[in-house]
Every structure is written in structure tokens, then in C-alpha cells.
Design an enzyme around this catalytic site. Structure first.
Site, mmCIF file in Angstrom:
data_model
loop_
_atom_site.group_PDB
_atom_site.id
_atom_site.type_symbol
_atom_site.label_atom_id
_atom_site.label_comp_id
_atom_site.label_asym_id
_atom_site.label_seq_id
_atom_site.Cartn_x
_atom_site.Cartn_y
_atom_site.Cartn_z
ATOM 1 N N GLY A 13 38.455 -35.795 24.244
ATOM 2 C CA GLY A 13 39.400 -35.852 23.131
ATOM 3 C C GLY A 13 39.710 -37.277 22.698
ATOM 4 O O GLY A 13 39.278 -38.251 23.334
ATOM 5 N N ARG A 40 32.956 -26.012 25.467
ATOM 6 C CA ARG A 40 32.376 -26.467 24.195
ATOM 7 C C ARG A 40 31.622 -27.787 24.353
ATOM 8 O O ARG A 40 30.627 -28.019 23.675
ATOM 9 C CB ARG A 40 33.494 -26.680 23.151
ATOM 10 C CG ARG A 40 34.118 -25.419 22.614
ATOM 11 C CD ARG A 40 35.191 -25.758 21.566
ATOM 12 N NE ARG A 40 36.369 -26.401 22.148
ATOM 13 C CZ ARG A 40 37.425 -25.759 22.608
ATOM 14 N NH1 ARG A 40 37.485 -24.445 22.537
ATOM 15 N NH2 ARG A 40 38.452 -26.411 23.130
ATOM 16 N N CYS A 136 54.040 -40.253 22.166
ATOM 17 C CA CYS A 136 53.654 -41.603 21.729
ATOM 18 C C CYS A 136 54.751 -42.321 20.950
ATOM 19 O O CYS A 136 54.996 -43.518 21.152
ATOM 20 C CB CYS A 136 52.379 -41.539 20.892
ATOM 21 S SG CYS A 136 52.353 -40.172 19.723
ATOM 22 N N GLN A 163 53.258 -42.229 11.284
ATOM 23 C CA GLN A 163 52.334 -41.938 12.378
ATOM 24 C C GLN A 163 50.884 -41.774 11.909
ATOM 25 O O GLN A 163 50.593 -41.061 10.943
ATOM 26 C CB GLN A 163 52.805 -40.688 13.126
ATOM 27 C CG GLN A 163 54.141 -40.926 13.826
ATOM 28 C CD GLN A 163 54.654 -39.774 14.661
ATOM 29 O OE1 GLN A 163 55.860 -39.521 14.637
ATOM 30 N NE2 GLN A 163 53.815 -39.080 15.407
ATOM 31 N N SER A 166 45.210 -40.243 14.062
ATOM 32 C CA SER A 166 44.647 -40.031 15.413
ATOM 33 C C SER A 166 45.643 -39.363 16.353
ATOM 34 O O SER A 166 45.232 -38.745 17.339
ATOM 35 C CB SER A 166 44.173 -41.356 16.005
ATOM 36 O OG SER A 166 45.226 -42.302 15.990
ATOM 37 N N HIS A 250 50.850 -46.249 15.369
ATOM 38 C CA HIS A 250 52.091 -45.695 14.816
ATOM 39 C C HIS A 250 53.050 -46.851 14.502
ATOM 40 O O HIS A 250 53.181 -47.787 15.292
ATOM 41 C CB HIS A 250 52.780 -44.771 15.829
ATOM 42 C CG HIS A 250 52.116 -43.436 16.015
ATOM 43 N ND1 HIS A 250 50.960 -43.050 15.381
ATOM 44 C CD2 HIS A 250 52.487 -42.373 16.784
ATOM 45 C CE1 HIS A 250 50.641 -41.812 15.750
ATOM 46 N NE2 HIS A 250 51.549 -41.380 16.605
HETATM 47 P P1 NAP Z 1 41.778 -33.688 20.875
HETATM 48 O O1 NAP Z 1 41.104 -34.877 20.296
HETATM 49 O O2 NAP Z 1 41.814 -32.434 20.093
HETATM 50 O O3 NAP Z 1 41.102 -33.385 22.310
HETATM 51 C C1 NAP Z 1 41.471 -32.277 23.082
HETATM 52 C C2 NAP Z 1 40.804 -32.364 24.432
HETATM 53 O O4 NAP Z 1 41.247 -31.249 25.230
HETATM 54 C C3 NAP Z 1 39.286 -32.255 24.358
HETATM 55 O O5 NAP Z 1 38.721 -32.957 25.439
HETATM 56 C C4 NAP Z 1 39.072 -30.750 24.531
HETATM 57 O O6 NAP Z 1 37.813 -30.416 25.051
HETATM 58 C C5 NAP Z 1 40.126 -30.452 25.590
HETATM 59 N N1 NAP Z 1 40.477 -29.042 25.588
HETATM 60 C C6 NAP Z 1 41.018 -28.342 24.579
HETATM 61 N N2 NAP Z 1 41.202 -27.043 24.952
HETATM 62 C C7 NAP Z 1 40.759 -26.964 26.237
HETATM 63 C C8 NAP Z 1 40.674 -25.902 27.167
HETATM 64 N N3 NAP Z 1 41.089 -24.674 26.896
HETATM 65 N N4 NAP Z 1 40.185 -26.190 28.391
HETATM 66 C C9 NAP Z 1 39.752 -27.405 28.705
HETATM 67 N N5 NAP Z 1 39.803 -28.462 27.864
HETATM 68 C C10 NAP Z 1 40.307 -28.238 26.640
HETATM 69 O O7 NAP Z 1 43.291 -33.998 21.247
HETATM 70 P P2 NAP Z 1 43.960 -35.372 21.725
HETATM 71 O O8 NAP Z 1 44.486 -36.089 20.569
HETATM 72 O O9 NAP Z 1 43.045 -36.089 22.662
HETATM 73 O O10 NAP Z 1 45.222 -34.805 22.486
HETATM 74 C C11 NAP Z 1 45.116 -33.989 23.624
HETATM 75 C C12 NAP Z 1 46.497 -33.645 24.097
HETATM 76 O O11 NAP Z 1 47.133 -34.838 24.543
HETATM 77 C C13 NAP Z 1 47.422 -33.096 23.015
HETATM 78 O O12 NAP Z 1 47.279 -31.714 22.846
HETATM 79 C C14 NAP Z 1 48.763 -33.485 23.525
HETATM 80 O O13 NAP Z 1 49.243 -32.529 24.438
HETATM 81 C C15 NAP Z 1 48.503 -34.773 24.235
HETATM 82 N N6 NAP Z 1 48.821 -35.940 23.386
HETATM 83 C C16 NAP Z 1 49.869 -36.661 23.732
HETATM 84 C C17 NAP Z 1 50.204 -37.754 22.994
HETATM 85 C C18 NAP Z 1 51.408 -38.497 23.349
HETATM 86 O O14 NAP Z 1 52.214 -38.620 22.493
HETATM 87 N N7 NAP Z 1 51.537 -39.018 24.565
HETATM 88 C C19 NAP Z 1 49.491 -38.141 21.888
HETATM 89 C C20 NAP Z 1 48.395 -37.393 21.537
HETATM 90 C C21 NAP Z 1 48.074 -36.294 22.313
HETATM 91 P P3 NAP Z 1 36.570 -30.022 24.087
HETATM 92 O O15 NAP Z 1 36.103 -31.317 23.521
HETATM 93 O O16 NAP Z 1 35.616 -29.407 25.035
HETATM 94 O O17 NAP Z 1 37.104 -29.101 23.046
HETATM 95 O O1 3JN Z 2 51.116 -36.342 16.152
HETATM 96 C C1 3JN Z 2 51.252 -37.360 16.825
HETATM 97 O O2 3JN Z 2 51.190 -38.492 16.325
HETATM 98 C C2 3JN Z 2 51.514 -37.253 18.282
HETATM 99 C C3 3JN Z 2 51.158 -35.931 18.787
HETATM 100 C C4 3JN Z 2 51.410 -35.522 20.010
HETATM 101 C C5 3JN Z 2 51.113 -34.187 20.453
HETATM 102 C C6 3JN Z 2 50.147 -33.444 19.785
HETATM 103 C C7 3JN Z 2 49.878 -32.127 20.185
HETATM 104 C C8 3JN Z 2 50.576 -31.566 21.223
HETATM 105 C C9 3JN Z 2 51.803 -33.625 21.535
HETATM 106 C C10 3JN Z 2 52.769 -34.453 22.299
HETATM 107 O O3 3JN Z 2 52.305 -35.303 23.043
HETATM 108 O O4 3JN Z 2 53.983 -34.294 22.182
HETATM 109 C C11 3JN Z 2 51.544 -32.309 21.891
HETATM 110 C C12 3JN Z 2 52.274 -31.631 22.995
HETATM 111 O O5 3JN Z 2 51.810 -31.725 24.113
HETATM 112 O O6 3JN Z 2 53.311 -31.021 22.727
#
Ligand code: NAP
Ligand code: 3JN
Length: 345
Positions: A13, A40, A136, A163, A166, A250
Site C-alpha cells: 500500500g 491480490r 496523520c 490533506q 495519498s 498534509h
Molecule cells: P492502500 O494504498 O489502499 O493499501 C492497502 C494495503 O492493505 C495494501 O497493501 C493491500 O494489499 C492491503 N490490504 C487491503 N485489504 C487487505 C486484506 N483483506 N488482507 C490483507 N491485506 C489487505 O492504503 P494505505 O494508504 O497504504 O493505507 C492503509 C491503511 O493504513 C489505511 O486503511 C489506514 O487504516 C491506515 N492509514 C493510516 C494513516 C494515518 O493517518 N496514520 C494514513 C493513511 C493510512 P493489496 O495490495 O494486496 O490489495
Molecule cells: O485521508 C487521509 O488523509 C488520512 C486517512 C487515514 C485513514 C484512511 C483510511 C482508514 C485512516 C486513519 O488512519 O485514520 C483509516 C482508519 O484506519 O480509520
């Protein structure tokens, strides 16, 4: 120095690939790195330290004792969304694997530490295997607010975010890029799928879903997480989160009111000496932080500091940081480093 067996769940991701890079760039003591995602992308290869690691399908694991018997895991960084974390993080923890979870799944649970190493390092505990990484937008804001809070006690915060795309993940970035490319070729701009509206040449005053009070979940995360990190439920916070057509980084316009008076010079002196912050504040020569000059940086930048002319004891500032780094991957790796330095890991 001891080396650790580490897994990244969600390694393909937008955040996961940055976790791999942060582990390498910061020379985190890794013995073996294992990369997991869904079926996937299983089989995909990701570069780490001049070699390639093959991504494995985490959903293929049915007996979680292999986390120790086959992989010998010490720690896992999760970034595959809240439902994967809710399902799998407790299973990893039950095998004795430390989990640093990037989702919101556990952030507000009373017994789960919610950590920003520059802000509340002492909140990590030996007796819990799951540690939450904040949102974030919260992270970059609290890094800048904490030293001001320590100096003058913040009573109220108003924040408006700008924001980057990404933050919504890899598919949202592709959607943005396709919209811009279609426009540049004079073709019809494709309809949005991942984001609620077209993001190219637009701003969207909605991030995540709406809740009962008219705020969005993202806005309420900033309120509730900041209070938990500061261990202070008395701080009044109101947040307005907006998606802007920026790839990475951001930005936040922040108004604070403090109990004690802080002059602009006080605030600058404090922030200049604060951990994790770079003061970039010379408006006369056009110097202030912007996403284009903070992308891929591990620092949080603050500028445009001035007195709030609408109130007593008020300061206004502009905070910019790379959402995929300090807002996610970097903070998670810094938590792991903190666990090592505190001899918890
Ligand atoms: P992303 O680009 O959509 O990537 C999602 C990742 O999760 C990919 O590696 C995907 O694998 C994997 N995944 C999805 N469904 C899955 C499943 N059922 N089993 C195993 N792996 C699975 O999303 P991202 O931006 O990297 O964000 C991922 C998560 O991080 C978010 O949903 C959120 O909870 C958290 N996040 C937190 C912050 C923060 O504010 N700290 C910021 C952004 C995101 P595939 O490639 O195989 O589909
Ligand atoms: O949209 C953004 O700029 C930050 C997104 C964070 C995010 C996206 C999907 C699910 C989160 C998060 O970290 O709060 C989540 C989630 O885990 O709730």
C-alpha cells in the site's frame, strides 16, 4: 546489537511501501523482513537493501503459531486498514508479536497506548502488545503543539487541514493522476470511485464519513486523539478536514489559545528548539512550508507564525509534513525504535 524479525502487513500500500523504505533508511536493526498483503498482490517483489522480498498472502495463514515457528516474528507493522487490524492484530499479539497498528481500530481503546515519540514516549507500556499509531493529521499537529502546550498550556485549538490525496491510499492517487491525464489530453475526466468527488482542480470538504454532530470521522479523530495523546480532556478542539489536489504532504492552518501569554518570538524560540520540527518562517522572502518542499522529508515544518488578532493569548501557525512519513510510516518505525530503547522489544 540485537536484530529483529519484522513483518509489514499491507506492504504493497501507499503507507506500506514507505514503511519498507523507512526501515531501510533509518537502519532499523532487522534480521529478516517479511512482507504481507492480500492474495491480490501476493508474489509481487519489493526491493529492500539491494535484494527483493516476495510479498506473501496474509489471508493464507490459518494457524497463527507459524508467526513464531516459521517466521520467528518479534514485531509487525500493520497498515492494511481497520478491519484487517481488528481481525489479525490480536492474533499476532496472542503469539507474542508486538504490533504497531497504523489504523484507527484500537486508537481510542483505554488500554492501548497511542504514541507520538516526540510527544508522549512515556505512554508505551510493557504489558500491552498492541500500540496504535495516530491519524496523520493528528501526528503532525501534536508534534508542533506539544512544546507550546508545555510552555503555556493550550486551552483551545482550531484547525483546518489541507490533506494530500495519498492520505486516501494508492487507488485514490491513481484516480487523481488519471483525471489530470484525461484533462491534459482533452478527454472527458473520469468519474471518481475512491474519493467522494472529482479531486482534480477541486477541493473536497469531506474526509471519511460524517458522524452525528455534523463533523466527519477524520475531524473527530483529530479531536479525540489529541486529547488522548496529551492526557488532557479539557483542551477544546474544533477541526475542519479538507482534501486538496496535492500528491503528498498534509498542511494545516492552526489557531491556538493559551493560558499563559506567548509572544510570536516565544513561539518561534520554542519551536526552533523542538524535537522533530524545523521552523521555516521568513515570509518577507517567501519562505514558509509547502508540500512541494516537504515531500519525502522526515521533519515537520512550521511557519507563518503570528499573533491571533481576534483574541487574547492567541497564536496562528501553518504546519506541513509528509503524511506518508511522519503521518504514518516514520512514526510507526519511531515507535519501534522507542520500544527498543526502552527495552520493551
Ligand atoms: P492502500 O494504498 O489502499 O493499501 C492497502 C494495503 O492493505 C495494501 O497493501 C493491500 O494489499 C492491503 N490490504 C487491503 N485489504 C487487505 C486484506 N483483506 N488482507 C490483507 N491485506 C489487505 O492504503 P494505505 O494508504 O497504504 O493505507 C492503509 C491503511 O493504513 C489505511 O486503511 C489506514 O487504516 C491506515 N492509514 C493510516 C494513516 C494515518 O493517518 N496514520 C494514513 C493513511 C493510512 P493489496 O495490495 O494486496 O490489495
Ligand atoms: O485521508 C487521509 O488523509 C488520512 C486517512 C487515514 C485513514 C484512511 C483510511 C482508514 C485512516 C486513519 O488512519 O485514520 C483509516 C482508519 O484506519 O480509520
Amino acid at each position: 546489537m540485537k536484530k529483529y524479525n519484522v513483518a509489514i502487513v499491507g506492504a504493497t500500500g501507499a503507507v506500506g511501501v514507505e514503511m519498507v523504505k523507512m526501515i531501510e533508511i533509518r537502519d532499523f536493526p532487522v534480521e529478516n523482513l517479511y512482507l504481507f498483503a492480500s492474495g491480490r498482490t501476493a508474489g509481487k517483489k519489493i526491493k529492500f537493501k539491494n535484494k527483493e522480498i516476495t510479498v506473501e498472502d496474509i489471508t493464507a495463514i490459518k494457524d497463527f503459531s507459524v508467526l513464531k515457528s516459521k517466521y520467528g516474528l518479534d514485531m509487525a507493522l500493520f497498515s492494511a486498514g481497520g478491519s484487517v487490524s481488528k481481525d489479525l492484530a490480536p492474533k499476532f499479539a496472542a503469539q507474542g508479536v508486538f504490533v504497531i497498528d497504523n489504523s484507527s481500530a484500537f486508537r481510542m481503546e483505554k488500554d492501548i497506548p497511542l504514541i507520538v515519540p516526540e510527544v508522549n514516549p512515556d505512554a508505551v507500556r510493557k504489558d500491552t502488545k498492541i500500540i496504535a499509531n495516530p491519524n496523520c493529521s493528528t501526528i503532525q499537529m501534536v508534534v508542533a503543539l506539544k512544546p507550546l502546550h508545555d510552555a503555556a498550556k493550550i486551552k483551545r485549538v482550531i484547525v483546518s487541514t489541507y490533506q494530500a490525496v495519498s492520505g486516501a491510499g494508492g487507488r485514490a492517487l491513481d484516480e487523481f493522476a488519471n483525471q489530470v491525464m484525461s484533462w491534459s489530453k482533452g478527454e472527458p475526466i473520469p468519474e471518481p470511485v475512491k474519493l467522494p468527488h472529482r479531486i482534480a482542480f477541486n477541493v473536497i470538504p469531506q474526509i471519511d464519513v460524517f458522524v452525528d454532530n455534523g463533523y466527519t470521522k477524520e475531524e473527530m479523530k483529530m479531536v479525540n486523539e489529541t486529547r488522548k495523546i496529551f492526557s488532557d480532556d479539557t483542551i477544546k478542539i474544533s477541526s475542519f478536514c479538507v482534501r486538496v489536489p496535492v500528491l503528498r504532504g498534509h498542511s494545516e492552518a492552526v489557531w491556538i489559545e493559551t493560558q499563559e501569554k506567548l509572544t510570536v518570538q516565544d513561539a518561534k524560540d520554542i519551536l526552533e528548539n523542538a524535537e522533530g520540527i524545523v521552523l521555516m518562517d521568513d515570509p518577507a522572502s517567501g519562505k514558509y512550508p509547502m508540500p512541494i518542499n516537504t515531500s519525502e522529508s522526515q521533519t515537520t515544518y512550521v511557519g507563518r507564525i503570528r499573533e491571533d488578532i481576534s483574541t487574547e493569548n492567541g497564536i496562528v501557525m501553518w504546519i506541513v509534513s509528509d503524511n506518508l512519513l511522519k503521518g504514518a510510516a516514520l512514526n510507526a518505525v519511531q515507535i519501534a525504535e522507542l520500544l527498543i530503547s526502552k527495552k520493551i522489544l
